[in-house]
Design a protein around this motif. Sequence first.
Motif, mmCIF file in Angstrom:
data_model
loop_
_atom_site.group_PDB
_atom_site.id
_atom_site.type_symbol
_atom_site.label_atom_id
_atom_site.label_comp_id
_atom_site.label_asym_id
_atom_site.label_seq_id
_atom_site.Cartn_x
_atom_site.Cartn_y
_atom_site.Cartn_z
ATOM 1 N N VAL A 313 0.836 -1.208 0.000
ATOM 2 C CA VAL A 313 0.000 0.000 0.000
ATOM 3 C C VAL A 313 0.868 1.255 0.000
ATOM 4 C CG1 VAL A 313 -0.291 0.292 2.524
ATOM 5 C CG2 VAL A 313 -2.133 0.957 0.959
ATOM 6 N N SER A 314 2.029 1.216 0.669
ATOM 7 C CA SER A 314 2.897 2.389 0.646
ATOM 8 C C SER A 314 3.535 2.587 -0.721
ATOM 9 C CB SER A 314 3.982 2.266 1.721
ATOM 10 O OG SER A 314 4.832 1.169 1.467
ATOM 11 N N ARG A 315 3.909 1.494 -1.385
ATOM 12 C CA ARG A 315 4.463 1.595 -2.740
ATOM 13 C C ARG A 315 3.397 2.048 -3.730
ATOM 14 N NH1 ARG A 315 8.395 1.353 -0.039
ATOM 15 N NH2 ARG A 315 10.113 -0.167 -0.205
ATOM 16 N N LEU A 316 2.175 1.587 -3.540
ATOM 17 C CA LEU A 316 1.081 1.986 -4.431
ATOM 18 C C LEU A 316 0.831 3.484 -4.328
ATOM 19 C CD1 LEU A 316 -1.175 1.199 -6.403
ATOM 20 C CD2 LEU A 316 -2.611 0.670 -4.407
ATOM 21 N N GLU A 317 0.901 4.016 -3.124
ATOM 22 C CA GLU A 317 0.698 5.452 -2.959
ATOM 23 C C GLU A 317 1.752 6.240 -3.724
ATOM 24 O OE1 GLU A 317 1.033 9.399 -1.703
ATOM 25 O OE2 GLU A 317 2.545 7.886 -1.161
ATOM 26 N N GLY A 318 2.958 5.662 -3.870
ATOM 27 C CA GLY A 318 4.007 6.333 -4.618
ATOM 28 C C GLY A 318 3.704 6.499 -6.088
ATOM 29 N N LEU A 319 2.705 5.776 -6.607
ATOM 30 C CA LEU A 319 2.299 5.920 -8.007
ATOM 31 C C LEU A 319 1.344 7.086 -8.236
ATOM 32 C CD1 LEU A 319 1.619 2.315 -9.402
ATOM 33 C CD2 LEU A 319 3.523 3.844 -9.937
ATOM 34 N N CYS A 320 0.831 7.675 -7.152
ATOM 35 C CA CYS A 320 -0.156 8.747 -7.320
ATOM 36 C C CYS A 320 0.410 9.896 -8.147
ATOM 37 C CB CYS A 320 -0.625 9.261 -5.959
ATOM 38 S SG CYS A 320 -1.693 8.130 -5.047
ATOM 39 N N ARG A 321 1.649 10.285 -7.876
ATOM 40 C CA ARG A 321 2.236 11.406 -8.601
ATOM 41 C C ARG A 321 2.465 11.075 -10.083
ATOM 42 N NH1 ARG A 321 5.261 15.792 -6.695
ATOM 43 N NH2 ARG A 321 5.547 14.755 -4.679
ATOM 44 N N PRO A 322 3.171 9.974 -10.429
ATOM 45 C CA PRO A 322 3.386 9.706 -11.863
ATOM 46 C C PRO A 322 2.088 9.428 -12.623
ATOM 47 C CG PRO A 322 4.201 7.884 -10.516
ATOM 48 C CD PRO A 322 3.917 9.008 -9.584
ATOM 49 N N LEU A 323 1.081 8.852 -11.963
ATOM 50 C CA LEU A 323 -0.192 8.606 -12.645
ATOM 51 C C LEU A 323 -1.129 9.814 -12.572
ATOM 52 C CD1 LEU A 323 -1.007 4.914 -11.615
ATOM 53 C CD2 LEU A 323 0.035 5.765 -13.733
ATOM 54 N N GLN A 324 -0.712 10.838 -11.815
ATOM 55 C CA GLN A 324 -1.491 12.077 -11.667
ATOM 56 C C GLN A 324 -2.903 11.786 -11.153
ATOM 57 O OE1 GLN A 324 -1.247 14.103 -15.479
ATOM 58 N NE2 GLN A 324 0.827 14.815 -15.069
ATOM 59 N N LYS A 325 -2.953 10.937 -10.129
ATOM 60 C CA LYS A 325 -4.221 10.599 -9.496
ATOM 61 C C LYS A 325 -4.114 10.837 -7.994
ATOM 62 C CE LYS A 325 -6.254 9.215 -13.265
ATOM 63 N NZ LYS A 325 -7.387 9.985 -13.850
ATOM 64 N N MET A 326 -5.196 11.307 -7.413
ATOM 65 C CA MET A 326 -5.221 11.533 -5.980
ATOM 66 C C MET A 326 -5.449 10.233 -5.211
ATOM 67 S SD MET A 326 -7.785 14.034 -3.818
ATOM 68 C CE MET A 326 -7.292 15.463 -4.791
ATOM 69 N N VAL A 327 -6.240 9.329 -5.794
ATOM 70 C CA VAL A 327 -6.611 8.087 -5.116
ATOM 71 C C VAL A 327 -6.278 6.908 -6.007
ATOM 72 C CG1 VAL A 327 -8.478 6.753 -4.061
ATOM 73 C CG2 VAL A 327 -8.518 9.266 -3.942
ATOM 74 N N LEU A 328 -5.567 5.914 -5.445
ATOM 75 C CA LEU A 328 -5.297 4.668 -6.146
ATOM 76 C C LEU A 328 -5.769 3.496 -5.298
ATOM 77 C CD1 LEU A 328 -1.713 5.255 -7.623
ATOM 78 C CD2 LEU A 328 -3.933 5.528 -8.766
ATOM 79 N N VAL A 329 -6.315 2.497 -5.978
ATOM 80 C CA VAL A 329 -6.890 1.330 -5.309
ATOM 81 C C VAL A 329 -6.285 0.076 -5.926
ATOM 82 C CG1 VAL A 329 -9.022 0.087 -4.766
ATOM 83 C CG2 VAL A 329 -9.040 2.593 -4.897
#
Length: 368
Positions: A313-329
């Motif tokens: 979950v911590s690594r997934l949150e790191g994708l928010c910036r490159p994917l330009q999304k506020m929420v990732l699931v």
Amino acid sequence: MQLSPTLTWLVDEARDMPGADRLLAELGAHLVEDGLPLAGGALTLAVPHPLIARRTWLWRAGSGEVIEALGFAPAGPAAALKANPSDDAGRRWLAGIADGLVHEDIVGLRPDGPALGWIGPRQFTDRETNELRQAARFAAAPLAVLAARATLTAVLEAYLGRRSAARVLAAPLRRDVGETIQAALLYADLRGFTALSESHPPSVVISALGAWFDRIAGSVHAFGGEVLKFIGDGVLAIFPVVGETPRGACDAALRAVSAARVGMAHLDKERHRQGLPPLPFGVALHLGEMLWGNIGAADRLDFTAIGPAVNLVSRLEGLCRPLQKMVLVSGALAAETEAPLIALGTHVLRGIASPCAVFTLPENWPVP
């Protein structure tokens, strides 16, 4: 010296009462059996809590009912009380305790510590007053036990959260003691916090952190989750799975994220009016198993969650910036909900062996 049944009970049994409300009710009933004319009683304990300064329990002799009132900090004592007393006697008790006053029909109040007092239908006689004061002296020891227990519980809940505090109190204080649980995990942090810290004075930074944590932690708690850690400007929270399926926990986590998103949008508008920059953030949700328990050195423990699910979950949150999304699931959580998620494909996460299916929430998805 032969002790009365009430004083014997205070010496032998009162310290085993499960809570202050029961001690007050039992003591009041014993005193009534002794022939004392009581209409009600009150017990106040100070609480070392970030929001609550003291807790007051009000007992009615006629019905045996006990209600609770909270005194909040840092407002003034009288103005800060929040209660729903059932009659004027309750309001009278609250006013007297809040202002530190001792009315002529109340004895045993100690505004500087645990406060125990009684009210009667008339002014107490000298003999009755002496009996009540003697009972208050004998109640000092069990009250000290209750106050210490309340202090320990309040401190642990403030620093660990309610569920974690209960686990710490119930389990041995030893390393490697814990349990494996399934939970929906939430990890969130602010964007650009380093730049904010370097360009603003500490007071502004601390205020921004407090506002951010209020919104994200408040949303987590509102939907039944629990914050495990504040990590710098980040938050790790869990929604433990209860029952046979994880859907309830997953939906609660999604609702919490949606609520936090709304709360932060309102906060950013207020900050804009104050000439302050917005506080962008990213948040990730995942479903998995984790070890929930004690880790650390032999004599210095931390109660936390560890395991592959926490890492993911911590690594997934790191994708928010490159994917330009506020929420990732994650795909694991997406499979357990009927929320209208949008697929973003499969992505490799740093340090995670298997690629992860990633989804996001629609921008305007409301809190159900």
